[in-house]
Enzyme design. Structure first.
Site, PDB file in Angstrom:
ATOM      1  N   LYS A   7     172.343  78.073  64.376  1.00  0.00           N
ATOM      2  CA  LYS A   7     172.333  79.012  65.871  1.00  0.00           C
ATOM      3  C   LYS A   7     173.527  78.845  67.438  1.00  0.00           C
ATOM      4  CE  LYS A   7     172.094  75.712  69.211  1.00  0.00           C
ATOM      5  NZ  LYS A   7     173.227  74.954  70.212  1.00  0.00           N
ATOM      6  N   PRO A  16     177.630  72.224  59.858  1.00  0.00           N
ATOM      7  CA  PRO A  16     178.147  70.733  59.858  1.00  0.00           C
ATOM      8  C   PRO A  16     177.344  70.189  61.106  1.00  0.00           C
ATOM      9  CG  PRO A  16     179.837  73.101  60.352  1.00  0.00           C
ATOM     10  CD  PRO A  16     178.296  73.490  59.886  1.00  0.00           C
ATOM     11  N   VAL A  17     177.571  69.027  60.815  1.00  0.00           N
ATOM     12  CA  VAL A  17     176.972  67.750  61.220  1.00  0.00           C
ATOM     13  C   VAL A  17     177.043  67.531  63.099  1.00  0.00           C
ATOM     14  CG1 VAL A  17     175.685  65.420  61.968  1.00  0.00           C
ATOM     15  CG2 VAL A  17     175.598  66.499  59.580  1.00  0.00           C
ATOM     16  N   ALA A  18     176.782  67.741  64.042  1.00  0.00           N
ATOM     17  CA  ALA A  18     177.420  68.017  65.221  1.00  0.00           C
ATOM     18  C   ALA A  18     177.875  67.916  66.052  1.00  0.00           C
ATOM     19  CB  ALA A  18     177.764  66.279  65.556  1.00  0.00           C
ATOM     20  N   GLY A  60     177.367  71.622  67.314  1.00  0.00           N
ATOM     21  CA  GLY A  60     177.077  72.377  68.676  1.00  0.00           C
ATOM     22  C   GLY A  60     176.025  73.455  67.978  1.00  0.00           C
ATOM     23  N   ALA A 113     172.951  73.245  65.756  1.00  0.00           N
ATOM     24  CA  ALA A 113     171.967  72.588  65.625  1.00  0.00           C
ATOM     25  C   ALA A 113     171.281  72.553  64.766  1.00  0.00           C
ATOM     26  CB  ALA A 113     170.549  73.877  66.183  1.00  0.00           C
ATOM     27  N   GLY A 114     171.796  72.278  63.573  1.00  0.00           N
ATOM     28  CA  GLY A 114     171.949  72.344  62.660  1.00  0.00           C
ATOM     29  C   GLY A 114     170.836  70.594  61.639  1.00  0.00           C
ATOM     30  N   GLY A 115     170.724  69.276  62.824  1.00  0.00           N
ATOM     31  CA  GLY A 115     169.281  69.153  63.222  1.00  0.00           C
ATOM     32  C   GLY A 115     168.043  69.565  62.921  1.00  0.00           C
ATOM     33  N   ALA A 169     167.663  72.159  62.657  1.00  0.00           N
ATOM     34  CA  ALA A 169     166.838  73.240  62.124  1.00  0.00           C
ATOM     35  C   ALA A 169     166.598  72.379  60.653  1.00  0.00           C
ATOM     36  CB  ALA A 169     168.785  73.644  61.246  1.00  0.00           C
ATOM     37  N   ASP A 193     166.176  72.632  70.577  1.00  0.00           N
ATOM     38  CA  ASP A 193     166.035  73.262  69.813  1.00  0.00           C
ATOM     39  C   ASP A 193     165.921  73.594  68.383  1.00  0.00           C
ATOM     40  OD1 ASP A 193     168.459  73.863  71.215  1.00  0.00           O
ATOM     41  OD2 ASP A 193     169.674  72.915  70.432  1.00  0.00           O
TER      42      ASP A 193
HETATM   43  O1  C5P Z   1     166.589  67.611  73.520  1.00  0.00           O
HETATM   44  P1  C5P Z   1     167.635  66.948  72.627  1.00  0.00           P
HETATM   45  O2  C5P Z   1     167.240  65.479  71.604  1.00  0.00           O
HETATM   46  O3  C5P Z   1     168.171  68.161  70.931  1.00  0.00           O
HETATM   47  O4  C5P Z   1     168.608  66.997  73.566  1.00  0.00           O
HETATM   48  C1  C5P Z   1     170.203  65.866  72.571  1.00  0.00           C
HETATM   49  C2  C5P Z   1     170.589  65.476  74.241  1.00  0.00           C
HETATM   50  O5  C5P Z   1     171.032  66.647  75.044  1.00  0.00           O
HETATM   51  C3  C5P Z   1     169.561  64.505  75.671  1.00  0.00           C
HETATM   52  O6  C5P Z   1     168.972  63.453  75.189  1.00  0.00           O
HETATM   53  C4  C5P Z   1     169.891  65.385  76.422  1.00  0.00           C
HETATM   54  O7  C5P Z   1     170.903  63.575  77.087  1.00  0.00           O
HETATM   55  C5  C5P Z   1     171.049  66.504  76.223  1.00  0.00           C
HETATM   56  N1  C5P Z   1     170.150  67.509  76.413  1.00  0.00           N
HETATM   57  C6  C5P Z   1     169.552  67.638  78.163  1.00  0.00           C
HETATM   58  N2  C5P Z   1     169.391  68.739  78.723  1.00  0.00           N
HETATM   59  C7  C5P Z   1     168.691  69.182  77.549  1.00  0.00           C
HETATM   60  C8  C5P Z   1     169.034  69.653  76.840  1.00  0.00           C
HETATM   61  C9  C5P Z   1     169.659  68.501  75.743  1.00  0.00           C
HETATM   62  O8  C5P Z   1     170.479  66.957  79.126  1.00  0.00           O
HETATM   63  N3  C5P Z   1     167.958  70.531  78.374  1.00  0.00           N
END
Ligand code: C5P
Length: 322
Positions: free
Chosen positions: A19, A105-107, A109, A111-113, A115, A147
């Protein structure tokens, strides 16, 4: 009439998209550590494939893009997805071999993980024939990460809350993108923390960030299907934080604009930069120019919107010879 009983498949493969966020408005951080969001998710044609099959114990194997950077332990969201579904449905023999074929790609932006987690939910749901509805799956997905529900849904959708409360968006047309991948990943949590720090440094003591709001001009532009209208309206509140952590991204964004992108933006928490083009041909030219400019590690082309996680292959265990 004799109703056909579908045999349990021996293996299931699911394809799932990356995404980009067309808008990412970040509000204050809540007591749970998450920020309130309004975001416009857009699924693009850069896909991972996930295959699951029954096994004596759960394992994960990874091939493709950034494979060495992907954990193969319980910490992988795909493993957690299989466990969460097994628990929710009382699945007795729940061990699975999970094979991730990565192009996202990983990390990055993208949302690969998330996905991969969504794909594993869909794949195990099919493998175990649990009969869970898509609403049940979305609820499990929200428990795994902000995500993950969108990776199930795909298309173009507005996300609220942590990003997990979704409403499909009315968007016309197809949008063509060049995606520039960075050399190093960025941690989502670190980017949000940096966003808070930058805001605190800029605002008067005690000021809270405003509640995020949907961009109505962007929604109108999306309904028009005209990328020239959409491009200038792309926004990302996490971009200053991503740029402060990786200043070289400024050069990538500037290069994309110079090469004619209609919009240039860091995707989600970065470091991938997404460049919107007029059409498929311009996206190709943009990708070639960005590759040649040396401002990024690699460039991919993608278009959107595309559907969320879908089963692409079912290997039937008990298929009768015809
Ligand atoms: O939900 P997810 O595990 O993908 O989020 C990863 C990190 O991103 C969270 O631990 C948080 O630090 C940050 N996050 C946030 N606010 C959001 C989504 C993610 O602060 N709405």
């Amino acid at each position: 009439m004799i109703s056909a009983i579908k045999p349990a498949p021996a293996a299931v493969t699911v394809r799932v998209p990356a995404k980009v966020n067309l808008q990412l408005a970040v509000g204050p951080v809540g007591a749970d550590g998450y920020h309130s969001l309004v975001t416009v998710f857009h699924a693009v044609s850069l896909f991972d494939e996930v295959t699951v099959e029954p096994a004596a114990r759960t394992t994960i194997t990874v091939t493709g893009e950034d494979a060495a950077a992907v954990p193969t332990s319980r910490s992988n969201l795909a493993w957690q997805a299989a466990s969460a579904l097994a628990k929710a449905t009382g699945q007795r023999s729940a061990a699975v071999r999970i094979e991730l074929r990565k192009r996202i790609p990983v990390a990055a932006g993208l949302a690969g993980g998330s996905a991969d987690a969504a794909a594993t939910l869909v794949a195990c749901n099919e493998l175990w024939q649990t009969g869970l509805s898509s609403r049940d799956l979305a609820e499990l997905a929200a428990g795994l990460g902000s995500d993950v529900p969108f990776a199930l849904m795909g298309g173009t959708a507005v996300g609220r809350g942590r990003g997990e409360q979704l409403t499909p968006a009315l968007a016309a047309g197809t949008y063509h993108w060049a995606l520039a991948f960075g050399h190093d990943g960025l941690s989502t949590a670190q980017v949000y923390a940096t966003c808070d720090r930058l805001r605190a440094a800029r605002s008067a003591a005690g000021d809270r960030p405003r509640e995020p709001e949907l961009s109505h001009p962007l929604m109108t532009a999306l309904r028009s299907g005209d990328p020239a209208q959409v491009g200038p309206l792309l926004t990302n509140d996490l971009q200053p934080a991503a740029l402060s952590l990786q200043p070289a991204l400024r050069r990538a964004l500037a290069a994309g604009r110079e090469f004619g992108a209609l919009g240039a933006i860091v995707s989600g928490s970065g470091p991938t930069c997404a460049f919107l083009a007029h059409d498929a041909g311009r996206a190709r030219e943009l990708a070639v120019a960005l590759t040649g400019s040396g401002v990024c590690r690699a460039v991919a082309r993608a278009s959107g919107p595309v559907p969320g996680a879908v089963v692409v292959r079912d290997r039937d265990r008990d298929r009768q010879p015809s």
